[in-house]
Design an enzyme around this catalytic site. Sequence first.
Site, PDB file in Angstrom:
ATOM      1  N   GLU A   1       0.814  -1.214   0.000  1.00 48.99           N
ATOM      2  CA  GLU A   1       0.000   0.000   0.000  1.00 48.99           C
ATOM      3  C   GLU A   1       0.851   1.269   0.000  1.00 48.99           C
ATOM      4  O   GLU A   1       0.347   2.362  -0.275  1.00 48.99           O
ATOM      5  CB  GLU A   1      -0.924   0.022   1.224  1.00 48.99           C
ATOM      6  CG  GLU A   1      -2.052  -0.991   1.183  1.00 48.99           C
ATOM      7  CD  GLU A   1      -3.104  -0.684   0.144  1.00 48.99           C
ATOM      8  OE1 GLU A   1      -3.081   0.428  -0.433  1.00 48.99           O
ATOM      9  OE2 GLU A   1      -3.960  -1.553  -0.120  1.00 48.99           O
TER      10      GLU A   1
ATOM     11  N   GLU B   1       7.449 -21.754   8.186  1.00 53.87           N
ATOM     12  CA  GLU B   1       7.702 -20.879   9.331  1.00 53.87           C
ATOM     13  C   GLU B   1       8.634 -21.507  10.358  1.00 53.87           C
ATOM     14  O   GLU B   1       9.138 -20.824  11.252  1.00 53.87           O
ATOM     15  CB  GLU B   1       6.385 -20.506  10.013  1.00 53.87           C
ATOM     16  CG  GLU B   1       5.691 -21.629  10.743  1.00 53.87           C
ATOM     17  CD  GLU B   1       4.446 -21.149  11.469  1.00 53.87           C
ATOM     18  OE1 GLU B   1       4.428 -21.268  12.703  1.00 53.87           O
ATOM     19  OE2 GLU B   1       3.510 -20.667  10.812  1.00 53.87           O
TER      20      GLU B   1
END
Length: 296
Positions: free
Chosen positions: A82, A113
């Site tokens: 963004e 992860e």
Amino acid sequence: MLEHLTTETRNEKTMNLDEMSIFDFLTIMNEEDEKIASAIKKELPSIAKAVEAIIEAKKQGGRLIYIGAGTSGRIGLLDAVECPPTFGTNPDEVVGLIAGGEKAFIKAVEGAEDSKELGMEDLQNIRLTKADIVVGIAASGRTPYVIGALEYANSIEAQTVAVSCNKGSDIGKVANIAIEVVNGPEVLTGSTRLKAGTAQKLVCNMLSTASMVGIGKVYGNLMVDVQLTNEKLVERAKRIVMEATSCTYDTAEEYLAKANCNSKLAIVMILTGLSYEESLHRLEQTQGFIRQAIVN
């Protein structure tokens, strides 16, 4: 080990969740969500330190790099993508990395992860330098991928920040700056996409927005570096120029054209009466700060 984490404990208010009416559950969920802002408020000193560190890194030409796994990684990616349309940054100035790569944004990559080495390798692949700042995000505060990334960043003397939702987190111990927002147990036990995810999103909002203000991407409370990539944003830019200069719609449109669709440049041209080249020079002299450019 998980049972000692606040994010993994059971919420006493929802022990009979499967028997509640929809309205009663939503009421409790809303009440729990109200706690998030208060929990973040307690961490404002640490968030402020992180913003200062990001601003310093940006001034030195460094990048802001978010890194996480699962929901945490997606939140970092969301904030990163963004920044170009909102603040006119280049895509490589604010980077989001997620365990398992970009495909993990849509579909989980199992086991990614759990690898500290993968966290290190992902930073190596983007050629991390000590001018950059790495923000590791993990609700539990114990994700190996994030720990490995932060440890590697520390090893090359890059600044590091940890964002988690448990006090005394493992990533907080590794990072130079620890932001630990404790919201209490989730309404659905261990579902950290809920309060923890919301808290992480709010913290990332603060980190990126406040740091962009600090490097001259804002005038007043206007997004003066907004990129005019669609019709809506073109109209927004005209309103921004109008608000900043008190000019008419037609004048805003005229000067945006003269400024090659650069809102910031159009504003300086209107407020100073200077030419395109002179206004551009002013902005370069003041590192992009309009308020300084118009009084110089």
